[in-house]
Design an enzyme around this catalytic site. Structure first.
Site, mmCIF file in Angstrom:
data_model
loop_
_atom_site.group_PDB
_atom_site.id
_atom_site.type_symbol
_atom_site.label_atom_id
_atom_site.label_comp_id
_atom_site.label_asym_id
_atom_site.label_seq_id
_atom_site.Cartn_x
_atom_site.Cartn_y
_atom_site.Cartn_z
ATOM 1 N N THR A 136 19.839 85.203 58.563
ATOM 2 C CA THR A 136 20.020 85.853 57.103
ATOM 3 C C THR A 136 18.922 87.118 57.162
ATOM 4 O O THR A 136 19.565 88.003 56.412
ATOM 5 C CB THR A 136 19.641 84.858 55.979
ATOM 6 O OG1 THR A 136 20.590 83.877 56.230
ATOM 7 C CG2 THR A 136 20.066 85.409 54.782
ATOM 8 N N GLU A 137 17.804 87.201 57.326
ATOM 9 C CA GLU A 137 16.875 88.131 57.396
ATOM 10 C C GLU A 137 17.338 89.328 58.422
ATOM 11 O O GLU A 137 17.314 90.447 57.771
ATOM 12 C CB GLU A 137 15.529 87.702 57.505
ATOM 13 C CG GLU A 137 14.950 86.557 56.468
ATOM 14 C CD GLU A 137 14.589 87.488 55.420
ATOM 15 O OE1 GLU A 137 14.671 88.633 55.109
ATOM 16 O OE2 GLU A 137 14.093 86.393 54.411
ATOM 17 N N SER A 138 17.372 88.989 59.411
ATOM 18 C CA SER A 138 17.569 90.189 60.534
ATOM 19 C C SER A 138 18.654 90.153 61.434
ATOM 20 O O SER A 138 18.835 91.010 62.115
ATOM 21 C CB SER A 138 16.137 90.048 61.386
ATOM 22 O OG SER A 138 15.904 89.238 62.080
#
Length: 294
Positions: A197-199
């Site tokens: 989700t982040e990167s």
């Protein structure tokens, strides 16, 4: 030894491994590190324990680990070694690699000052603690847990539910995550879902808000958890996992609140008494929980 270590502490307190380990070498390196720490911790002499702590803190002949250094300093400090008491006090006063806690720092420094240690007396004066602090000295690890307490069981995404959905990620980064997650008492599926989700597993990712790397650490969080090179995949993972583990402990295992804190900061969660009413944060929490669903 004391002055040399003091210079190290003043420059930068090391936390975690400074070198990235290839995924295939991870298990063997961990085994060697565990054996070295077990041997060191079995030492009865308090001065040797402190010296071992220094070596683990700075990676001198062993794999650097601030948590292992704290455990060794703690054992020596409990036996009355003033150098170990001073090092613990300095760690918590400086707050690099561990949560900054002046009251806890003062509790340790007071013990060293009672043995007429001049450096401890000087720092106590700078912190404004003329009298013995009320706080009892504990050995707080990088994720905030007390080293003298048994570690909690690994935390999954939702207490009481069955196994989480296995994340399909593969490759060196996913292998590294699955290995490190055990060290941080984390469900690897949770960590992998956060990274996706982040990167999207891009170690060079950078957001408009200057969140960086695999786990999108902002500079303040990277510094808080001792990340020296945010673009180094392993250091970034260690910093993000340490923060995630801290959030889970802080919010008593409530994963939704921990995820909200990871996105918006623990202060925002406290201010709103739950997941903040920010569209980005609510979508972020919901997206990860769907990835982990039954």
């Amino acid at each position: 030894m004391r002055l040399r270590t003091h210079r190290y502490l003043t420059a930068r307190i090391l936390s975690g491994c400074a070198l990235s380990l290839a995924a295939l070498a991870l298990v063997s390196v961990e085994a060697v590190a565990d054996a070295a720490f077990t041997k060191a911790y079995a030492t009865a002499d308090k001065r040797q324990l402190t010296e071992w702590g220094r070596r683990f803190q700075h990676g001198e002949g062993v794999t650097a680990s601030l948590d292992n250094a704290i455990r060794l300093y703690c054992k020596a400090a409990k036996q009355g070694d003033l150098n170990a008491q001073y090092y613990l006090g300095y760690l918590y006063a400086n707050g690099t690699g561990v949560q900054r806690d002046e009251e806890l720092a003062a509790a340790w420094l007071h013990l060293a000052a009672a043995q007429n240690d001049p450096q401890s007396k000087r720092i106590l004066s700078m912190l404004g603690y003329a009298k013995r602090p009320k706080r009892q000295p504990i050995c707080a690890l990088t994720d905030g847990r007390d080293a003298l307490r048994p570690p909690p069981p690994p935390l999954g995404p939702r207490p009481g539910m069955g196994p989480t959905r296995t994340q399909p990620a593969a490759g060196p980064i996913a292998d590294l995550v699955r290995g490190l997650a055990r060290e941080y008492q984390l469900d690897p599926n949770l960590v992998l879902a956060v990274i996706e989700t982040e990167s999207n597993f891009n170690p060079r990712a950078q957001s408009p808000k200057n969140a960086q790397g695999l786990m999108q650490l902002i500079p303040a969080t990277a510094q808080r958890f001792g990340v020296r090179d945010v673009w180094d995949p392993e250091q970034n993972l260690r910093g993000g996992m340490a923060y995630l583990r801290w959030l889970l402990a802080h919010f008593n295992g409530d994963v939704r609140l921990a995820l909200a804190g990871y996105n918006a900061g623990e202060g925002a969660v406290a201010q709103h008494g739950g997941v903040p009413p920010f569209t980005e944060t609510r979508d972020y929490v919901a997206r990860i929980m769907r990835k982990l669903g039954p």
